[in-house]
Design a protein around this motif. Sequence first.
Motif, short mmCIF file in Angstrom:
data_model
loop_
_atom_site.label_atom_id
_atom_site.label_comp_id
_atom_site.label_asym_id
_atom_site.label_seq_id
_atom_site.Cartn_x
_atom_site.Cartn_y
_atom_site.Cartn_z
N GLY A 1 0.82 -1.20 0.00
CA GLY A 1 0.00 0.00 0.00
C GLY A 1 0.86 1.26 0.00
O GLY A 1 2.08 1.20 0.19
N GLU A 2 0.23 2.39 -0.18
CA GLU A 2 0.96 3.66 -0.20
C GLU A 2 1.68 3.92 1.13
O GLU A 2 2.83 4.36 1.14
CB GLU A 2 0.02 4.83 -0.50
N ILE A 3 1.00 3.63 2.24
CA ILE A 3 1.61 3.84 3.55
C ILE A 3 2.76 2.84 3.75
O ILE A 3 3.86 3.22 4.16
CB ILE A 3 0.56 3.64 4.68
N GLY A 4 2.49 1.57 3.47
CA GLY A 4 3.51 0.55 3.63
C GLY A 4 4.74 0.83 2.79
O GLY A 4 5.87 0.67 3.25
N ASP A 5 4.52 1.27 1.56
CA ASP A 5 5.65 1.56 0.67
C ASP A 5 6.50 2.70 1.23
O ASP A 5 7.73 2.60 1.25
CB ASP A 5 5.13 1.90 -0.72
N ALA A 6 5.85 3.76 1.68
CA ALA A 6 6.60 4.90 2.22
C ALA A 6 7.38 4.49 3.47
O ALA A 6 8.55 4.84 3.62
CB ALA A 6 5.65 6.05 2.52
N LEU A 7 6.73 3.73 4.35
CA LEU A 7 7.41 3.32 5.58
C LEU A 7 8.54 2.33 5.31
O LEU A 7 9.59 2.39 5.96
CB LEU A 7 6.40 2.74 6.58
N LYS A 8 8.35 1.42 4.34
CA LYS A 8 9.44 0.50 3.95
C LYS A 8 10.66 1.28 3.49
O LYS A 8 11.79 0.87 3.71
CB LYS A 8 9.00 -0.41 2.79
N ASN A 9 10.39 2.39 2.82
CA ASN A 9 11.47 3.23 2.30
C ASN A 9 11.92 4.29 3.30
O ASN A 9 12.61 5.23 2.94
CB ASN A 9 11.04 3.87 0.97
N GLN A 10 11.48 4.12 4.55
CA GLN A 10 11.83 5.01 5.65
C GLN A 10 11.51 6.47 5.36
O GLN A 10 12.27 7.37 5.72
CB GLN A 10 13.29 4.79 6.04
N ASP A 11 10.37 6.70 4.71
CA ASP A 11 9.90 8.05 4.42
C ASP A 11 8.64 8.31 5.24
O ASP A 11 7.52 8.27 4.73
CB ASP A 11 9.64 8.20 2.92
N TYR A 12 8.84 8.55 6.53
CA TYR A 12 7.72 8.75 7.45
C TYR A 12 6.87 9.94 7.03
O TYR A 12 5.64 9.90 7.12
CB TYR A 12 8.23 8.92 8.88
N GLU A 13 7.49 11.02 6.59
CA GLU A 13 6.74 12.22 6.21
C GLU A 13 5.79 11.94 5.04
O GLU A 13 4.67 12.43 5.01
CB GLU A 13 7.67 13.39 5.90
N LYS A 14 6.25 11.15 4.08
CA LYS A 14 5.39 10.76 2.95
C LYS A 14 4.22 9.91 3.46
O LYS A 14 3.07 10.11 3.07
CB LYS A 14 6.19 10.00 1.89
#
Length: 167
Positions: A93-106
């Motif tokens: 998901g969009e949230i999972g992808d951002a968090l996997k990539n360590q982009d908390y702000e995204k």
Amino acid sequence: IEFYKEATSAGVKPIIGIETYVAARKHTDKEPGKDKNRFHLVLLAMNEKGYQNLMKLSTTANLDGFYYFPRVDHELLEQYNEGIIATSACLGGEIGDALKNQDYEKAKEVASWYKSVFGDRYYLEIQDHGHPEAPSHNEQQKLVNDGIFKLSKELDIKVVLTCDAHY
């Protein structure tokens, strides 16, 4: 329809929903190298209006948004969100992808957008597929789950525990 009829005849309340794909840009964009990426999103019908909107989203995704997979976009979700519960989905998901990539702000930006559209009908999803020594354990899942709990507290979005099962 068969599932719905069988469930209701057995006294079970069926939950009708779809796992859709959200295009990285617009659902109609089909530029190689830019639009193959897509994100998972779970949508569940709350009522008849929600079911109608799920069917509209699914039809549009398949007829207009198909590029490797049937896709919707944020604009369509804004237009057809009434009567629908949304969850942030799995690692894809969009949230999972951002968090996997360590982009908390995204991840925070995306979660805030979904909350603004779906209100209290939007949930952050966590999954847990096993003990750290189990073959199905996934370190990325722990990273995402930790980020989701942080987002939940910061943005006041409820968390649901699910399983990445499809049928």
